[in-house]
Each structure stands twice: as structure tokens, then as C-alpha cells.
Design a protein around this motif. Sequence first.
Motif, PDB file in Angstrom:
ATOM      1  N   GLU A  36       1.025  -1.250  -0.236  1.00 18.52           N
ATOM      2  CA  GLU A  36      -0.011  -0.064  -0.098  1.00 18.52           C
ATOM      3  C   GLU A  36       0.823   1.082   0.102  1.00 18.52           C
ATOM      4  O   GLU A  36       0.728   2.339  -0.921  1.00 18.52           O
ATOM      5  CB  GLU A  36      -0.924  -0.113   1.218  1.00 18.52           C
ATOM      6  N   ARG A  37       1.980   1.270   0.763  1.00 23.26           N
ATOM      7  CA  ARG A  37       2.859   2.534   0.815  1.00 23.26           C
ATOM      8  C   ARG A  37       3.427   2.635  -0.562  1.00 23.26           C
ATOM      9  O   ARG A  37       3.819   3.735  -0.955  1.00 23.26           O
ATOM     10  CB  ARG A  37       3.891   2.083   1.993  1.00 23.26           C
ATOM     11  N   LEU A  71      12.059   4.476  -2.956  1.00 18.57           N
ATOM     12  CA  LEU A  71      10.957   3.463  -2.921  1.00 18.57           C
ATOM     13  C   LEU A  71      11.189   2.360  -1.750  1.00 18.57           C
ATOM     14  O   LEU A  71      10.519   1.952  -1.047  1.00 18.57           O
ATOM     15  CB  LEU A  71      10.974   2.837  -4.128  1.00 18.57           C
ATOM     16  N   ASP A  72      12.700   2.005  -1.563  1.00 18.95           N
ATOM     17  CA  ASP A  72      12.960   1.118  -0.332  1.00 18.95           C
ATOM     18  C   ASP A  72      12.649   1.744   0.952  1.00 18.95           C
ATOM     19  O   ASP A  72      12.001   0.986   1.925  1.00 18.95           O
ATOM     20  CB  ASP A  72      14.598   0.839  -0.328  1.00 18.95           C
ATOM     21  N   LEU A  73      12.790   3.035   1.080  1.00 18.81           N
ATOM     22  CA  LEU A  73      12.428   3.592   2.255  1.00 18.81           C
ATOM     23  C   LEU A  73      11.109   3.520   2.598  1.00 18.81           C
ATOM     24  O   LEU A  73      10.506   3.295   3.419  1.00 18.81           O
ATOM     25  CB  LEU A  73      13.034   5.010   2.466  1.00 18.81           C
ATOM     26  N   SER A  77       8.991   1.228   6.010  1.00 19.20           N
ATOM     27  CA  SER A  77       8.466   1.634   7.392  1.00 19.20           C
ATOM     28  C   SER A  77       7.351   2.755   7.017  1.00 19.20           C
ATOM     29  O   SER A  77       7.433   3.604   5.979  1.00 19.20           O
ATOM     30  CB  SER A  77       9.276   2.059   8.289  1.00 19.20           C
ATOM     31  N   VAL A  78       6.440   3.067   7.845  1.00 23.02           N
ATOM     32  CA  VAL A  78       5.354   4.175   7.831  1.00 23.02           C
ATOM     33  C   VAL A  78       6.335   5.330   7.715  1.00 23.02           C
ATOM     34  O   VAL A  78       6.101   6.459   7.250  1.00 23.02           O
ATOM     35  CB  VAL A  78       4.448   4.185   9.049  1.00 23.02           C
ATOM     36  N   VAL A  84       9.212   9.965   2.236  1.00 28.84           N
ATOM     37  CA  VAL A  84       9.472  10.172   1.145  1.00 28.84           C
ATOM     38  C   VAL A  84       8.176  11.123   0.416  1.00 28.84           C
ATOM     39  O   VAL A  84       8.488  11.894  -0.556  1.00 28.84           O
ATOM     40  CB  VAL A  84       9.296   8.881   0.454  1.00 28.84           C
ATOM     41  N   GLU A  85       7.163  11.084   1.123  1.00 28.22           N
ATOM     42  CA  GLU A  85       6.002  11.842   0.656  1.00 28.22           C
ATOM     43  C   GLU A  85       6.471  13.353   0.956  1.00 28.22           C
ATOM     44  O   GLU A  85       6.150  14.067   0.071  1.00 28.22           O
ATOM     45  CB  GLU A  85       4.781  11.590   1.534  1.00 28.22           C
TER      46      GLU A  85
END
Length: 94
Positions: A36-37, A71-73, A77-78, A84-85
Amino acid sequence: MSDEPATGPDGAPSERRTTPFRKKFSSVRLPADSAERQGRVTMLAWRLLGGRDEAMAFLNNHDEMLGGRPLDLAVASVEGCEAVERAIAAKAGG
């Protein structure tokens, strides 16, 4: 289960049949929350960074400010996803 090859009604060797319940994927799948993330940051990058090429370049290359591949980050995790957002928003100018 026998080690002998399967044979058909005529006694000739036959192709092994697979069961309809056999696992179709052999690779490891992402847990639902990680997937989902991943989808969320991908769509956000696509929208805010100007399309596919820009989004893929940002998400798949090491980012110095984030200290890793975005993308890995985001998948890990949340907190990584939130970072990233924020980075996507900052890069887009908002």
C-alpha cells in the motif's frame, strides 16, 4: 509418493499434471501494508513530479537527503513513507 515416473493408461510415460492449487508465484510478496505504501508514493510521485519518467527516476535512485532509495524507504516503514512523501512534495515545489 513414488519416485517412479507417471504413466498413462497405456503404460507409456505421461506428463505430470499440476494441481490447480499449486502456488503460482515463487518470489516473496510484499506484505499488504508495504504494498500500500509503495503504491501510494508511486502515485504521488507520478502526479506531482510530472509523470512516469520523473517519478521512476526519483523513486529508484539514491537520494542524499533521504539517505537511501526512496522506494525502499517507503516500503520499509510508515516513517520512511512519510519522509518520502515530504520529499516528493518539496521536490514538486509544494
